[in-house]
Scaffold this active site. Sequence first.
Site: not given
Lengths: 230, 316
Positions: B71, B73, B123
């Site tokens: 992931d 951010d 995200d």
Amino acid sequence: MSADLSLFNREAALLVQEYPELEHVMIQGEIPFVHGQLLLKDEEGDLITEYSIRMEPGPDYPNWFPWVFETGGRIPINIDWHIFENKGNCCIASAPEEALICRKGITLTSFVRFQVIPYFFNQLHRERMGFFLNERSHGNLGHLEFFMEEFETKDVSIVIKLLNEARSRKEPKSNSRCICGSKRKYQKCHRSAVRKIAALTNMELDHYLKIANDFISDRKVPKEDSITNF
Amino acid sequence: MANCDHLFSKYNDEIRIGSKKNGRMMDSKNALRKRIRKWFKDNHPEYEPKFFIQGSYKMKTGIRTKDDICDLDDGIYFFRKPDVTGTTLQGWIWDAVNGYTDTDPEHRKKCIRSIFAGDYEIDHPVYYKIDGVPYRIAVKDAEFENSDPKEMVDWFNKKKDKEGRLIAQVMNFKGWCDHKRNKMPSGLAMTILASNAKSKIVLNERADITLRDILKEIKKALENKFECIVPAVPGDDLFASYDQTRKKNFMDALSDFILDADKALQEDNELAASKLWRKHLGDRFPLGEDKQQNQSQSRVNSAIITGAATSNPWGK
Ligand SMILES: [Zn+2]
Ligand SMILES: [Zn+2]
């Protein structure tokens, strides 16, 4: 008690002759110390590694070991590395062991050769292999381990018998049976170990007897495998 | 006494985000930024988004999970006071990114998540910042909260060593939690715990030794107080919501790992040692060779063993 600083200075002068990488520092009005490099060599005399150290008489020299500090930042100030967290000095031996060695009389040179160098070899073992050889448990259990090793037993109740024997301050006849229950003659069994331990004061012996008795009454009798390395 | 340091290097390579995946993820990040900029220009030109990568990607501690997911951010910043709620502001981001991925974006509590199925997730947490007031993050169905993501990254950058040992260990711990799953702590929590533990020890050149040392310090700290404080405003305790079961689960996992790590360090056979590490890190940890690594056979090590033979260090 306070440290015998003039003895420390005399000893330090001899020490640095034998260990020229160490320096003896005396400043007017301050506590003297020794600092420099401690060389660890193999049997052929080849250098393996060196540690930066500083050695101070501590408050009770020569009745207790001088204080030794590792000053190169190679060892953390962490009790699991055998460094006291309050002062940052090395914890080299269990208290009864240290007391007995000092009572026999230590010189700084013998202290470095027989205590400090092996201690730093053990630190090096910890650094390279990830664990200490023959470390004692923390706290009172470590003291008991020392006595168990001296008396060559894993049975705390035998330690208590033998500590009481040392505390009685009188020896059984040499050819009577040993009080440990081995059926061997005292002379050939625990006599020399009890004589060694008898160099502790009554107060010290009472203290360790209490630790041993508490240990048994708490049923915290160590299982064989919980006692390290002997 | 098998030295498994080289196996840890391989393991880190295995769980690290590979360059191809990283390239795809960067492309997606840029495409999403473009979409978001355009959306605001077209719909709310009075809001001009700025972007700042944060979190594990910024700290270089990101890993690929065992399902091959990672992931990123990408924080969105507005340097003005919003005249809408945080939820609305998040909703606008949702509208902006919607349609870019096959699956719908998720509107989560503190971010909008775009899911690139089977590959990675991006995200977008949303912040605003005005003079004299801390950074404020938009929270779904709630007020904005104080939160400065740069603070955590700065804190970690100060803690980390230049050899990259702490980064490697954080990756190991994240790999461990990912392997165990079962409500183990988050990557952020493990980053904080490992960084705190690091200041109690000296990092060893050997990753296997350092890992065991950090585990022990984490356990000591948590036994003293079971908490994990984020070193950034607002100083949340990540463990505040843990119930007894979850707490026990983690403490037991720590103890089990320490037990096997101690065994692995004392194990002479490299294969046997690697199997002990595998129990906790999973089969992405490589198997060692079936050979004895008897350290006492080396001249230096036997000298060390001889030198240390009469030492019995003790501790209060
Ligand atoms: Zn110690
Ligand atoms: Zn006997």
